[in-house]
Scaffold this active site. Structure first.
Site, mmCIF file in Angstrom:
data_model
loop_
_atom_site.group_PDB
_atom_site.id
_atom_site.type_symbol
_atom_site.label_atom_id
_atom_site.label_comp_id
_atom_site.label_asym_id
_atom_site.label_seq_id
_atom_site.Cartn_x
_atom_site.Cartn_y
_atom_site.Cartn_z
ATOM 1 N N THR A 188 0.891 -1.093 0.128
ATOM 2 C CA THR A 188 0.349 -0.072 0.247
ATOM 3 C C THR A 188 1.176 1.597 -0.182
ATOM 4 O O THR A 188 1.793 1.202 1.074
ATOM 5 C CB THR A 188 -1.232 -0.089 0.894
ATOM 6 N N GLU A 333 -5.566 -3.109 3.004
ATOM 7 C CA GLU A 333 -5.149 -4.056 4.020
ATOM 8 C C GLU A 333 -6.473 -5.388 4.482
ATOM 9 O O GLU A 333 -6.677 -5.856 5.817
ATOM 10 C CB GLU A 333 -4.791 -3.077 5.229
ATOM 11 N N LYS A 440 -5.479 11.945 -2.440
ATOM 12 C CA LYS A 440 -6.220 10.597 -3.245
ATOM 13 C C LYS A 440 -6.431 11.344 -4.775
ATOM 14 O O LYS A 440 -7.483 11.756 -4.778
ATOM 15 C CB LYS A 440 -7.518 9.952 -2.243
ATOM 16 N N TRP A 445 -2.519 7.190 -4.102
ATOM 17 C CA TRP A 445 -2.494 8.192 -2.978
ATOM 18 C C TRP A 445 -1.373 8.756 -3.179
ATOM 19 O O TRP A 445 -0.343 8.743 -3.903
ATOM 20 C CB TRP A 445 -2.300 7.608 -1.535
#
Length: 566
Positions: A188, A333, A440, A445
């Site tokens: 991520t 996640e 975002k 991101w």
């Protein structure tokens, strides 16, 4: 103490390979269609896919790959990428999908942190691999996902995917695998500092595929023709490459062409009934069908996630084109699915306005996910649609800890998402803010701290703060607010040019504003809340350039800022 009475059922492990084996055995003639990087359209079946995935497994084993080794991919959505999903995990290796949109230094960090043994890549990324290879000395080999006729000229010594498969016969039995062993690895970038890895298990992946395929989730079916626009390097394309074989759905892969015209033509040609992607992609598709004066002949529903979906987009899909647009939310996640906005029987009896207000939220959890909102001191807050707090989740496909991190991020057994949300009496969740100052842009991101660190490295900059500004196409884009050093000068263009080569191009702030001072908290930290209030009405130059977009006002209004004028 009484001994528990155990059930007398078969103990069959939940292995990722069982999904493709099921599709091959019971939906063997169902098509998988791919637009290839080479320029043509490729067709074959689930039965063909499993045979070639087994050939890949044999080839990797012959190269010395062992169970637990990580195999990286830099690839678009296509049949070879799907084969890699199963040809790696099927014998116990770990499929590590890598986001090629990240800055090369970040990709190199990810490859090295994962300790990838081999990296497979599409032709598009051959120049990127030439940049990465010298920075990734532990990678034992790079494999170009093409045939000999299209093999790219590179400075890196790369093997040919099709040549490797040709040497194998596909006579291979998927081994029994401990369902708690690792299957997939995704990193991520939704955090400050270096990306973090989420290491999924076979058990979590299969359970996620089952949950995602439920009727009130994505509702995948053997009657569907599914086009995942969300990339396979984005959290396993939200589980579609696993859910489609589980249900026997036809798969349609778009490759690298994600513009509105290309997607529409592919949807029509392959009679696509279901699709999934981020709002930016759907904005392009809706603009195309509107301008071309065409309609969807087969599309029934689309899942929209990655960032908040503007209400106008939901309405346009439904009211103008008869397509159910399903708002969703999740995280890397979480494998990633957490919630989807779909109504139950009682809610469907309510007025259209009340239904619409529910559907504009991020939605209701699917089985396998539990969530709560907490306030100060970890106190759980009521589900009244008014109280908002930190959103926490737990479940069998939620991470326990990050890959190669010793400490767990869990709080009393719950994962703190970093989002601030409300939950109403119907159990529908709505994201109201993010607890971190991340930006975002589209589905990606951007770290405001990283942007600020580059700015303050400029000799003319005394202090800098980066905040998000609303954008009609990308939802958010970075604005840099700068205090110059005394007796120093720098222009907007010079400062934006300073980012070249230091961050990915799409991370570069859209605009720079110079001020005399920045607001600070009592402890000396930048007061981002006040800064956002100060620039809440600011319109970026790039936002002004967006023309003829019927969604402009509501996209921007939905983000909490003043609408951008057309």
């Amino acid at each position: 103490m009484t001994t528990p009475l155990h059930g007398q059922m078969m103990d069959v492990p939940l292995a990722v390979s069982s999904l493709l084996a099921h599709a091959s055995r019971y939906f063997g003639t169902t098509e998988i269609v791919s637009k290839r990087v080479e320029g043509d359209v490729h067709r074959y079946t689930y039965r063909d896919c499993e045979r070639r995935a087994k050939q890949l497994a044999q080839a990797l084993i012959a190269l010395g790959v062992e169970a637990g080794d990580r195999i990286g991919t830099l690839a678009w959505n296509g049949y070879r990428h799907l084969e890699t999903y199963y040809g790696t995990t099927g014998f116990g290796a770990v499929c590590h999908t890598i986001n090629p949109r990240l800055f090369p230094e970040q990709i190199a960090y990810i490859v090295n942190h994962a300790d990838d043994s081999y990296v497979l890549f599409d032709l598009t990324f051959a120049p990127l691999v030439d940049m990465l290879a010298p920075q990734c000395p532990n990678v034992r080999g790079w494999i170009a996902m093409t045939d000999e006729a299209h093999r790219p000229r590179m400075s890196t010594d790369a093997s040919c995917y099709e040549a490797l498969l040709t040497e194998m016969d596909g006579q291979f039995d998927w081994p029994l695998i401990d369902e708690r062993s690792a299957s997939n690895l995704c990193y991520t970038s939704g955090t400050t500092g270096n990306p973090k890895g989420a290491l999924y298990s076979h058990r979590s992946t299969v359970l996620h595929a089952l949950g995602a395929s439920l009727p009130d989730a994505m509702g995948l079916s053997a009657r569907d023709s599914v086009l995942p626009v969300v990339p396979m390097f984005h959290v396993n394309a939200w589980g579609i490459p696993h859910g489609a074989p589980l249900t026997g759905a036809k798969l349609v892969f778009p490759g690298k062409d994600l513009d509105g015209k290309s997607l529409y033509e592919l949807m029509e040609a392959e009679r696509v009934t279901c699709s999934a992607g981020v709002p930016t992609v759907w904005l392009g598709l809706l603009n195309y069908v509107r301008e071309a004066g065409v309609r969807f002949s087969s599309l029934e529903r689309t899942i929209i996630g990655g960032s908040a979906c503007p209400p106008a987009m939901l309405r346009m899909f439904k009211d103008d084109y008869g397509v159910e647009a399903i708002h969703g939310w999740g995280m890397t996640e979480m494998s990633p699915l957490g919630t989807l906005a779909r109504l139950n029987w009682e809610q469907m009896q309510r007025s259209p306005d009340k239904q619409r207000r529910l559907l504009e939220k991020q939605g209701h959890v699917i089985y396998g996910v539990d969530m709560k909102i907490v306030g100060d001191g970890g106190r759980e807050l009521p589900w009244d649609g008014v109280a908002f707090g930190d959103l926490h989740v737990r479940g069998p496909w939620v991470i326990d800890r990050y890959f190669r991190h010793d400490t767990s991020p869990l709080v009393d057994g719950w994962f703190a998402t970093g989002d601030v949300a409300t939950i109403d009496r119907d159990g529908f969740m709505r994201i109201t803010d993010r607890s971190k100052d991340l930006i975002k842009s589209g589905c990606e991101w951007i770290s405001s701290i990283d942007i600020e660190n580059v700015a303050v490295a400029h000799p003319a900059v005394a202090e800098a703060a980066c905040i998000a500004c609303a954008h009609p196409k990308w939802t958010e884009r970075p604005l840099l607010v700068v205090v110059k050093r005394p007796d120093s000068d720098v222009t907007q263009d010079e400062l934006r040019g300073f980012y070249e080569g230091k961050v990915a191009k799409w991370w570069i702030p859209d605009d720079v504003v110079f001020v005399d001072e920045l607001p600070h908290t009592a402890t000396g930290k930048l007061h981002k809340l006040k800064l956002r209030e100060q620039f809440g009405d600011y319109i970026l130059p790039s936002a002004r350039k967006v023309q003829n977009c019927p969604l402009t006002d509501e996209v921007t209004a939905g983000s909490g800022s003043t609408p951008v004028p057309e």
